[in-house]
Design a protein around this motif. Structure first.
Motif, mmCIF file in Angstrom:
data_model
loop_
_atom_site.group_PDB
_atom_site.id
_atom_site.type_symbol
_atom_site.label_atom_id
_atom_site.label_comp_id
_atom_site.label_asym_id
_atom_site.label_seq_id
_atom_site.Cartn_x
_atom_site.Cartn_y
_atom_site.Cartn_z
ATOM 1 N N LEU A 517 -10.101 -9.336 -30.756
ATOM 2 C CA LEU A 517 -10.943 -9.501 -29.580
ATOM 3 C C LEU A 517 -11.285 -10.962 -29.306
ATOM 4 N N THR A 518 -11.296 -11.775 -30.337
ATOM 5 C CA THR A 518 -11.796 -13.147 -30.208
ATOM 6 C C THR A 518 -10.722 -14.216 -30.298
ATOM 7 N N PHE A 519 -9.555 -13.864 -30.824
ATOM 8 C CA PHE A 519 -8.532 -14.876 -31.088
ATOM 9 C C PHE A 519 -8.097 -15.600 -29.819
ATOM 10 N N GLY A 520 -8.075 -14.909 -28.703
ATOM 11 C CA GLY A 520 -7.599 -15.504 -27.457
ATOM 12 C C GLY A 520 -8.366 -16.726 -27.023
ATOM 13 N N ALA A 521 -9.619 -16.872 -27.476
ATOM 14 C CA ALA A 521 -10.408 -18.041 -27.080
ATOM 15 C C ALA A 521 -9.805 -19.333 -27.618
ATOM 16 N N LEU A 522 -9.025 -19.244 -28.691
ATOM 17 C CA LEU A 522 -8.455 -20.450 -29.295
ATOM 18 C C LEU A 522 -7.423 -21.119 -28.387
ATOM 19 N N TYR A 523 -6.736 -20.329 -27.560
ATOM 20 C CA TYR A 523 -5.699 -20.909 -26.692
ATOM 21 C C TYR A 523 -6.000 -20.697 -25.212
ATOM 22 N N GLN A 524 -7.208 -20.258 -24.894
ATOM 23 C CA GLN A 524 -7.534 -19.872 -23.522
ATOM 24 C C GLN A 524 -7.271 -20.991 -22.519
ATOM 25 N N TYR A 525 -7.486 -22.215 -22.915
ATOM 26 C CA TYR A 525 -7.355 -23.318 -21.960
ATOM 27 C C TYR A 525 -6.082 -24.140 -22.173
ATOM 28 N N SER A 526 -5.136 -23.566 -22.918
ATOM 29 C CA SER A 526 -3.852 -24.246 -23.095
ATOM 30 C C SER A 526 -2.956 -24.078 -21.862
ATOM 31 N N GLU A 527 -3.244 -23.055 -21.058
ATOM 32 C CA GLU A 527 -2.515 -22.799 -19.810
ATOM 33 C C GLU A 527 -3.519 -22.346 -18.760
ATOM 34 N N ASN A 528 -3.076 -22.302 -17.512
ATOM 35 C CA ASN A 528 -3.867 -21.681 -16.453
ATOM 36 C C ASN A 528 -3.527 -20.197 -16.449
ATOM 37 N N PHE A 529 -4.422 -19.381 -16.982
ATOM 38 C CA PHE A 529 -4.083 -17.993 -17.253
ATOM 39 C C PHE A 529 -4.568 -17.036 -16.169
ATOM 40 N N VAL A 530 -3.742 -15.992 -15.958
ATOM 41 C CA VAL A 530 -4.171 -14.792 -15.256
ATOM 42 C C VAL A 530 -4.320 -13.702 -16.312
ATOM 43 N N THR A 531 -5.502 -13.108 -16.387
ATOM 44 C CA THR A 531 -5.772 -12.023 -17.324
ATOM 45 C C THR A 531 -5.270 -10.733 -16.697
ATOM 46 N N VAL A 532 -4.364 -10.033 -17.373
ATOM 47 C CA VAL A 532 -3.626 -8.954 -16.711
ATOM 48 C C VAL A 532 -3.640 -7.659 -17.507
ATOM 49 N N PHE A 533 -3.652 -6.563 -16.762
ATOM 50 C CA PHE A 533 -3.200 -5.258 -17.234
ATOM 51 C C PHE A 533 -2.229 -4.761 -16.169
ATOM 52 N N SER A 534 -0.943 -4.867 -16.459
ATOM 53 C CA SER A 534 0.097 -4.668 -15.448
ATOM 54 C C SER A 534 0.755 -3.301 -15.577
ATOM 55 N N HIS A 535 1.735 -3.059 -14.708
ATOM 56 C CA HIS A 535 2.456 -1.790 -14.706
ATOM 57 C C HIS A 535 3.161 -1.530 -16.023
ATOM 58 N N ASP A 536 3.582 -2.581 -16.713
ATOM 59 C CA ASP A 536 4.322 -2.400 -17.961
ATOM 60 C C ASP A 536 3.491 -1.730 -19.044
ATOM 61 N N GLU A 537 2.178 -1.744 -18.891
ATOM 62 C CA GLU A 537 1.306 -1.186 -19.935
ATOM 63 C C GLU A 537 1.001 0.287 -19.734
ATOM 64 N N VAL A 538 1.495 0.889 -18.648
ATOM 65 C CA VAL A 538 1.122 2.283 -18.369
ATOM 66 C C VAL A 538 2.353 3.151 -18.106
ATOM 67 N N VAL A 539 3.484 2.801 -18.740
ATOM 68 C CA VAL A 539 4.719 3.586 -18.605
ATOM 69 C C VAL A 539 5.402 3.696 -19.958
ATOM 70 N N HIS A 540 6.467 4.477 -19.980
ATOM 71 C CA HIS A 540 7.361 4.578 -21.144
ATOM 72 C C HIS A 540 6.619 4.994 -22.415
#
Length: 739
Positions: A517-540
C-alpha cells in the motif's frame, strides 16, 4: 499494330509495370508523318473512338481493337500536339460510355512530396497517399497512391472495373516506391482495393494502408471518403485547450470506454449504438459523473471484434461499426461542446497478420522486420513495425497527427510502450537481436516515440500523450530536450498492481502486506503518473473490481471498493477508471454485451457510483488535489507504518502550506474509536468525504462533520485529531483555521 506482341501480352496478362509509357496520348512519328498515338485498355469494349472535346461537333476517331480484352490503338496524323480528349467506348452490351482517359493526367504527387516521404519527414503524407477526391484540370475524380517498392505491378480494383487488375494499372513514381493513378469520374463511396503482382508473380489483394473508411468484414474493402466534411463547432474548446498547453498539472479524470459495450440497444437486436447516438448519452453521463475526459479504446478499423480494436488493419479510419468518419467527427465535436475531452487509445506497437492488410504488403516484409526475432510479437501473434525504416516511421507519425488533425482529438494513449522500448520484451535468450551497441533497448522505436511526441506537441499544443508502460525505463514523461521520451504522462502500473494485490487479501491478512500500500510513494514523483484501473484488470478471469475485493459478502466488498476509490482519488496522480468499475459491476467486462446498468437499482452499486461522482467533483474543485499531482511538496506521510491497524494517513497540501487535506484510509472490518492522527495545524478539520456515508450505502458512522485539532503531538506533528474510523473506510478532512 504499333504496340509489339510482347508489350501487348504484358497488358493482357497484367504484367505491365509502366502503363503510362504505353497508354494515353503522346506525340508520335510514323514514317514521315507526325501526329499523336493513342492507346486505351477498356473492359468489355468492342469499339472505341477518340473524341476531341475542344471541337464539340468533330466526329470521333475510330481506334483499332488489338485484342478482344479491350486494348485499342490509333495513330492520328497531322496533329502537332496532344489535345484534350475523351474516349467513347461501345460495350458488348451495346451501352456507350464517354469519359476522360485516366492515362492523360500528370502525377498527383510531386518530387518534394516523394523526397520527404522517403526521408520519413512528410508529416501530412495521409493527404498524398491513399485515395483522395480531386478536381484536376476541371475534371473531378479520385487519385490513388500507394507505397509498394518491391511490387512488379500495382492496379486499382473495384466495382468500376469488376475487380479486374488489368484495367487500371498504376504508374511507378521513379525510385520512390510509390505507385499512383488518377481515375476521372469516380466519386465518394466507391469501394476499392489494390491488386499487386509480387516479384514471384503472385497476385496480392490489399486494402489501402491510408484508407479513410472501410466496409465491414468480410469484404474489408477501402472506401473513397472525404474525412473533412464535418463543420466543427468546438472552437471555444480548442482555444481553451491551446491556452492550457503550458499547464500540464491540471484536473484530469478519465473515463475509459469501449464504445461497443458501454450501452447497447437491446430492443433492436442488442446492436451497439452509433457515434451519433452515443454522443449525447455519454456526454450526459460523463458530465454528471464529473469526469474531465473520456478515453476510447482503439477505434481505428479492425476486422475482429474480440481484439477490442488492438489489432488494427485501417490505421487512418474510424471503425465503420458505429458509423462514418463524419459521424465520429460529430461524436468528438459534441463532447467538446459539452466540455469533455476525448483521448484515443493508439496502437503503433504492432499489427495483425491478416493477408488483406499490411503484412508482407508488396510480397516482402515492407512494414515489418523480416527476422521474426525482431518482427514477430511473441505475446499477441502479431507483427512489429520496422521503426528504423523511414517510410514506416512516416506512416506512423502521420497517423498520430491525422487523428489530431482530422478529428480534433485531445490526446493519444499509446498502447504497449514497454514492448516497443525493449528488443527482448517477452523473449527468451536467443529469441532477440541486440542493438548496435549490444544492448536490449530498441533504439529505432525510442527515436520514433521521441519524434512523435515532439511533433504532436509542436503541431497541437495542449494535446496530451500518455504511455501505457510498465517497466522502470527512465524518463518516459520527461521532455525530449531533457533526455526523456517526451510523453506528458505515464500509467502508474506499479501502483495499480501493488494496490490491487493488497485489496485482494482478506482483511485479516492485510497487515502483513502493508508495504504494498505504501511502496508507491517512493517513486511517485519519478514520472508524471496517471493512477489507473483499466479494462485489462477486469477481464480474462481477473474478476471485476468489486469481486476482487477480499471480503465475504457484497456489502463488505462494496465498502472495501469505496475505501479503495477514496484512497485512489486522494493519492497524487491523475485518474483513470474503466467503465462499469464506477458502479461496481459484479461480472467481468464482456466486449459483446452492455454493462449491467440494472445494478444501479441496488444501493451497494449505486452507492459506489455516487461516491465516484462526489470524488470527481471534490477533485476538480480543489486545486490541492487536482493541480498538485506532480509536485513532491504536495504530499507528506502522516503515518505509513501502521500495518497492525491497516491504516494509512497522509497529507495533500499546497506548496505554501496554506491548504491541507488529511486522508485516513482504514482497511479492516472493525470500528476504531478515539484513533489519534497527527496534523500540522490546530483548528477545525472538516470531514469533506466519508466513504462510509449512508448516502453511499455505508452505515453512516463517522466524525459528525469534522474534528477540532487537539494540542497533542502525534506522528511527529504538533497537533492531532481523535477520530472515529469506521470499518473499511477512507476519510478526507480539510483544514480551516477557525472552527
Amino acid at each position: 499494330m504499333i504496340l509489339t506482341p510482347v508489350e501487348l501480352a504484358s497488358f493482357i496478362e497484367a504484367r505491365n509495370a509502366c502503363p503510362h509509357d504505353f497508354l494515353g496520348m503522346r506525340p508520335f512519328k510514323q514514317g514521315r508523318s507526325q501526329g499523336v498515338l493513342v492507346r486505351a485498355f477498356i473492359r468489355e469494349a468492342k469499339a472505341c473512338e477518340v473524341v476531341d472535346v475542344s471541337k464539340k461537333t468533330a466526329p470521333g476517331v475510330e481506334m483499332e481493337l488489338l485484342a478482344p480484352e479491350g486494348l485499342f490503338e490509333v495513330f492520328i496524323p497531322k496533329v502537332k500536339d496532344v489535345f484534350r480528349y475523351q474516349l467513347r467506348a461501345t460495350l458488348h452490351s451495346g451501352e456507350i460510355r464517354q469519359f476522360f482517359d485516366p492515362y492523360s493526367f500528370l502525377p498527383t504527387l510531386g518530387e518534394q512530396d516523394l523526397y520527404l516521404f522517403n526521408e520519413g519527414n512528410e508529416h501530412r503524407i495521409y493527404e498524398k497517399l491513399g485515395s483522395h477526391l480531386r478536381v484536376i484540370d476541371g475534371i473531378p475524380g479520385v487519385s490513388f497512391a500507394v507505397w509498394a517498392p518491391s511490387a512488379a505491378r500495382v492496379s486499382v480494383v473495384g466495382n468500376f472495373n469488376h475487380w479486374d487488375g488489368r484495367y487500371h494499372p498504376m504508374r511507378p513514381l521513379g525510385g520512390s516506391g510509390v505507385w499512383e493513378l488518377f481515375i476521372p469520374g469516380l466519386g465518394e463511396g466507391e469501394l476499392y482495393k489494390y491488386e499487386l503482382l509480387d516479384q514471384s508473380q503472385n497476385i496480392l489483394i490489399k486494402t489501402d494502408p491510408y484508407g479513410a473508411y472501410f466496409e465491414a468484414p468480410p469484404g474489408n474493402a477501402s472506401i473513397v471518403y472525404n474525412p473533412r466534411t464535418h463543420a466543427w463547432k468546438d472552437s471555444e474548446w480548442m482555444q481553451k485547450r491551446a491556452a492550457d498547453a503550458g499547464r500540464i498539472d491540471r484536473p484530469l479524470s478519465i473515463y475509459e470506454v469501449h464504445l461497443g459495450s458501454w450501452k447497447r440497444k437491446v430492443e433492436d437486436g442488442n446492436r451497439p449504438f452509433s457515434y451519433r447516438e452515443l454522443a449525447p448519452m455519454l456526454a450526459d453521463y460523463v458530465t454528471e459523473m464529473g469526469f474531465t475526459h473520456i478515453e476510447v479504446m482503439p477505434l481505428a478499423e479492425h476486422p475482429f471484434d474480440g481484439s477490442w480494436g488492438y489489432q488494427v488493419t485501417g490505421f487512418f479510419a474510424p471503425t465503420q461499426r458505429f458509423g462514418t468518419p463524419a459521424d465520429f467527427a460529430f461524436f468528438v465535436d459534441h463532447l467538446h461542446q459539452r466540455g469533455i475531452g476525448v483521448i484515443l487509445d493508439w496502437v503503433p506497437a504492432h499489427f495483425p497478420r491478416d493477408s488483406f492488410a499490411l503484412a508482407e504488403f508488396d510480397g516482402t516484409h515492407l512494414y515489418e522486420h523480416a527476422d521474426p526475432r525482431q518482427g514477430a510479437h511473441m505475446d499477441w501473434g502479431t507483427l512489429i513495425f520496422n521503426f528504423g525504416r523511414n517510410e514506416v516511421r512516416c506512416f506512423l507519425i502521420a497517423n498520430a497527427l491525422a487523428w489530431l488533425d482530422l478529428y480534433h482529438l485531445d490526446g493519444l494513449r499509446v498502447d504497449a510502450v514497454a514492448s516497443m522500448l525493449y528488443l527482448d520484451y517477452s523473449r527468451k535468450d536467443g529469441e532477440w537481436i541486440p542493438n548496435k551497441f549490444g544492448g536490449r533497448e530498441n533504439l529505432e522505436a525510442i527515436d520514433f516515440l521521441r519524434q512523435t511526441n515532439q511533433l504532436v506537441h509542436s503541431y497541437y499544443p495542449g494535446v496530451l500523450t500518455i504511455a501505457e508502460e510498465s517497466t522502470s525505463f527512465s524518463g518516459i514523461s520527461r521532455a525530449v530536450e531533457h533526455g526523456g521520451i517526451g510523453f506528458d504522462f505515464k500509467w502508474n502500473m506499479g501502483w495499480m498492481h501493488d494496490t490491487l494485490k493488497y485489496f485482494q487479501k482478506e482483511p485479516i491478512h492485510r497487515k502483513w502486506h502493508h508495504n504494498d500500500l505504501t511502496f508507491g510513494a517512493l517513486y511517485q514523483y519519478s514520472e508524471n503518473f496517471v493512477t489507473v484501473f483499466s479494462h485489462d484488470e477486469v477481464v480474462h478471469g481477473k474478476g471485476s473490481m468489486l469481486n476482487k475485493m477480499g471480503a465475504w459478502d457484497i456489502a463488505e466488498k462494496a465498502a472495501t471498493l469505496r475505501s479503495l476509490y477514496g484512497h485512489m482519488w486522494a493519492w497524487p496522480g491523475k485518474k483513470l477508471l474503466f467503465m462499469g468499475c464506477e458502479f461496481g459491476q459484479s461480472r467481468e467486462w464482456a466486449y459483446a454485451s452492455s454493462l449491467d446498468w440494472h445494478l444501479l437499482q441496488y444501493k451497494d452499486h449505486e452507492g459506489i457510483r455516487l461516491l465516484v461522482r462526489e470524488l470527481n467533483h471534490l477533485y476538480k474543485n480543489e486545486p490541492v488535489l487536482s493541480c498538485n499531482d506532480l509536485d513532491g511538496r504536495g504530499f507528506r506521510w502522516i503515518n505509513s507504518h501502521d500495518g497492525g491497524a491497516s491504516v494509512v494517513s497522509y497529507l495533500r497540501q499546497d506548496e505554501f502550506q496554506q491548504t491541507f487535506f488529511a486522508v485516513v484510509g482504514h482497511f479492516t472490518p472493525v470500528m476504531r474509536g478515539n484513533f489519534r492522527v497527527g496534523v500540522p495545524r490546530g483548528g477545525w478539520w472538516k470531514e469533506v468525504l466519508n466513504t462510509n456515508s449512508a448516502y453511499y450505502g455505508g452505515t453512516g458512522a463517522g466524525n459528525e462533520g469534522g474534528r477540532l485539532a487537539d494540542d497533542i503531538p502525534c506522528n511527529g506533528y504538533p497537533h492531532s485529531l481523535s477520530l472515529t474510523i469506521p470499518p473499511l473506510t477512507t476519510l478526507i478532512f480539510k483544514w480551516s483555521a477557525d472552527a
